[in-house]
Design a protein around this motif. Structure first.
Motif, short mmCIF file in Angstrom:
data_model
loop_
_atom_site.label_atom_id
_atom_site.label_comp_id
_atom_site.label_asym_id
_atom_site.label_seq_id
_atom_site.Cartn_x
_atom_site.Cartn_y
_atom_site.Cartn_z
N GLY A 55 -40.01 17.75 -53.01
CA GLY A 55 -40.72 16.52 -52.70
C GLY A 55 -40.92 16.27 -51.22
O GLY A 55 -41.58 15.30 -50.83
N GLY A 56 -40.33 17.09 -50.37
CA GLY A 56 -40.47 16.92 -48.92
C GLY A 56 -39.18 17.20 -48.20
O GLY A 56 -38.92 18.29 -47.73
N GLY A 57 -38.32 16.16 -48.07
CA GLY A 57 -37.02 16.37 -47.45
C GLY A 57 -36.90 15.85 -46.04
O GLY A 57 -36.86 16.62 -45.08
N TYR A 58 -36.84 14.49 -45.89
CA TYR A 58 -36.57 13.89 -44.59
C TYR A 58 -35.08 13.92 -44.29
O TYR A 58 -34.25 13.87 -45.21
CB TYR A 58 -37.00 12.42 -44.57
CG TYR A 58 -38.48 12.17 -44.57
CD1 TYR A 58 -39.28 12.57 -43.51
CD2 TYR A 58 -39.08 11.50 -45.64
CE1 TYR A 58 -40.64 12.31 -43.50
CE2 TYR A 58 -40.45 11.23 -45.63
CZ TYR A 58 -41.22 11.65 -44.57
OH TYR A 58 -42.57 11.39 -44.56
N GLY A 59 -34.72 13.96 -43.01
CA GLY A 59 -33.33 13.90 -42.62
C GLY A 59 -33.18 13.83 -41.11
O GLY A 59 -34.16 13.64 -40.37
N TRP A 60 -31.94 13.97 -40.65
CA TRP A 60 -31.66 13.83 -39.22
C TRP A 60 -32.41 14.85 -38.37
O TRP A 60 -32.73 14.59 -37.21
CB TRP A 60 -30.15 13.99 -38.98
CG TRP A 60 -29.33 12.86 -39.49
CD1 TRP A 60 -28.45 12.87 -40.54
CD2 TRP A 60 -29.30 11.51 -38.97
NE1 TRP A 60 -27.88 11.62 -40.71
CE2 TRP A 60 -28.39 10.77 -39.76
CE3 TRP A 60 -29.97 10.86 -37.93
CZ2 TRP A 60 -28.12 9.42 -39.54
CZ3 TRP A 60 -29.71 9.52 -37.70
CH2 TRP A 60 -28.79 8.82 -38.50
#
Length: 462
Positions: A128-133
């Motif tokens: 689905g994408g994968g946002y993070g630091w």
């Protein structure tokens, strides 16, 4: 392969997922240990005329891993991660958690950009994408998928890569679980760096000034510095927030965390200008490891609580936005709920829109409202607050939403998220690999209509 039926010991434990709102009973659960088990489970479901759901980490807010009367293909036993440090590549099984990946890669001084809760499943996050630091520094998790082993709806197993089934690989980078069951990811890794984090907390009366400073500062952020946070109730987790002043405890506050990726002696010079622009009521500096950073928020998202989440992208942070944010925060209905705000762009926007299925790369900010509670009798209160919080900021929306945070939106929302051009290409890939829409218990992208399937055939590379 291990089959679990409703009367079997272990069935209830196997169907338990993160979001306690979803209490569904699959007809059978197939606990898979290899891709051959996935093939067996899929063929059984199709021969029996049953729907198919797929469980990786079971962490999706919409509870798409579970469906009443369906066959759940359970990948949770498949958690192996192998690292090739010379090539800086990881091979991760389809059921592994972010914690599994981080533990394996950091042993070699390497990392892959992922999400911020270590118990999240890699598969759902990445597809689905994968946002993070690390998103602004190196991009999304889906941008690091080099190849994927996929069990298709007809039971065949293919490898999607730039040289084989390239359009399937394109679709897997942001198109969700619509195209098959990914049983192994090949992921690009990055060289790990030291970390320094600094969390600053502001009372609601300070929030507009702090948000204005945040807006100004984000426009000139280095790729080595990421700042995110939002509104929550201070001191909601006894034993973890001892550094907070007594006067803030039990009250809604704005909390912003800056993470510096680089030499520790340079952290102060990078972070202090932001803190100087809006002096916090309290702050704390830490030097976590990557694994510790990734797990730092786990205690705030326990398994089994009830969750309701919505997101949108914001075009800008302006005075009217500040006003609505503060009003929303002032009405938080649970000490466990939160309003999250994060500046994006950086490496996320460096990838051309046409190079992956992921939409919204140029959005400046992501705004996420997450209710969390335990009593089903108060569902309407928490769901209503979340919906209202997103509706308040609709006039300031950039457009779209994060597909991994879609929960109960109408089907048209998926079309809105992807946009007409991207959706048409995704539908063509869907028609080539799953023409019967077997994998529809997700944020579904229906296959292209029959008249368009001649075009779809061109998308299925050999």
């Amino acid at each position: 392969m291990e089959w679990l039926d409703p009367d079997d010991p272990g069935y209830d434990a196997a169907r338990r997922i993160w979001n306690g709102m979803h209490d569904r009973r699959p007809a059978r659960i197939g606990r898979c240990h290899a891709s051959a088990d996935v093939v067996e489970a899929l063929r059984f479901a199709r021969s029996a005329g049953l729907e198919v759901s797929v469980r990786g980490g079971g962490h999706n807010v919409a509870g798409t891993a579970l469906a009443d009367g369906a066959v759940m293909i359970d990948l949770s036993p498949m958690r192996q991660v192998t690292v090739d440090p010379k090539r800086q590549v990881a091979y991760a099984a389809g059921g592994c958690l972010l914690a599994d990946l981080d533990t394996a890669t950091t042993a070699h001084g390497l990392v892959c950009p992922t999400g911020i809760i270590s118990q999240t499943g890699l598969g759902g996050l990445a597809l689905g994408g994968g946002y993070g630091w690390l998103s602004r520094r190196w991009g999304l998790t889906c941008d690091h998928i080099l190849a994927a082993e996929v069990v298709l709806a007809d039971g065949s197993v293919v490898t999607a890569s730039p040289d084989s089934h390239p359009d399937l690989l394109w679709a897997l980078r942001g198109g969700g679980g619509n195209f098959g069951v990914v049983t192994r990811f090949t992921l690009r890794l990055r060289q790990a760096t030291p970390l320094t984090s600094h969390t600053a907390v502001y009372g609601l009366d300070q929030a507009p000034e702090a948000l204005e400073a945040y807006r100004t500062f984000t426009g000139k952020l280095s790729a080595d510095l990421h700042i995110g946070g939002g509104f929550k109730i201070a001191g909601a987790y006894p034993g973890r927030d001892g550094w907070l002043p007594e006067g803030l405890r039990g009250r809604p506050v704005l909390s912003l965390t800056a993470v510096w990726f680089g030499r520790p002696e340079e952290a102060a010079g990078a972070i202090e200008p932001f803190l100087d622009a809006a002096r916090p009521a309290a702050s704390i500096r830490r030097t976590p490891t990557h694994v510790e950073l990734q797990a730092a928020g786990d205690h705030e998202r326990p398994v089994g609580n009830r969750y309701y989440t919505k997101s949108s992208y914001l075009d800008d942070l302006t005075a009217p936005v500040f006003e609505q944010l503060v009003a929303t925060a002032d009405g938080i209905p649970s000490p466990l709920s939160s309003v999250q705000l994060e500046y994006l762009r950086g490496a996320v926007a460096d990838v051309a829109e046409e190079d992956s299925a992921f939409p919204g790369r140029n959005a400046p900010y992501i705004y996420t409202v997450s209710s969390q509670w335990t009593d089903p009798a108060t569902d309407h209160t928490h769901i209503g607050w979340t919906r209202d919080a997103v509706a308040r900021l609709a006039p300031y929306s950039y457009g779209g939403a994060y597909v991994n945070y879609l929960q109960d939106e109408p089907r048209a929302k998926v079309a809105e998220v992807y946009g007409a051009t991207r959706l048409a290409r995704l539908a063509a890939v869907k028609a080539a690999y799953d023409p019967d829409n077997v994998f529809h218990l997700n944020q579904n992208i229906p296959p292209a209509e029959a008249d368009d399937r001649r075009q779809a055939d061109a998308h299925r590379g050999g």
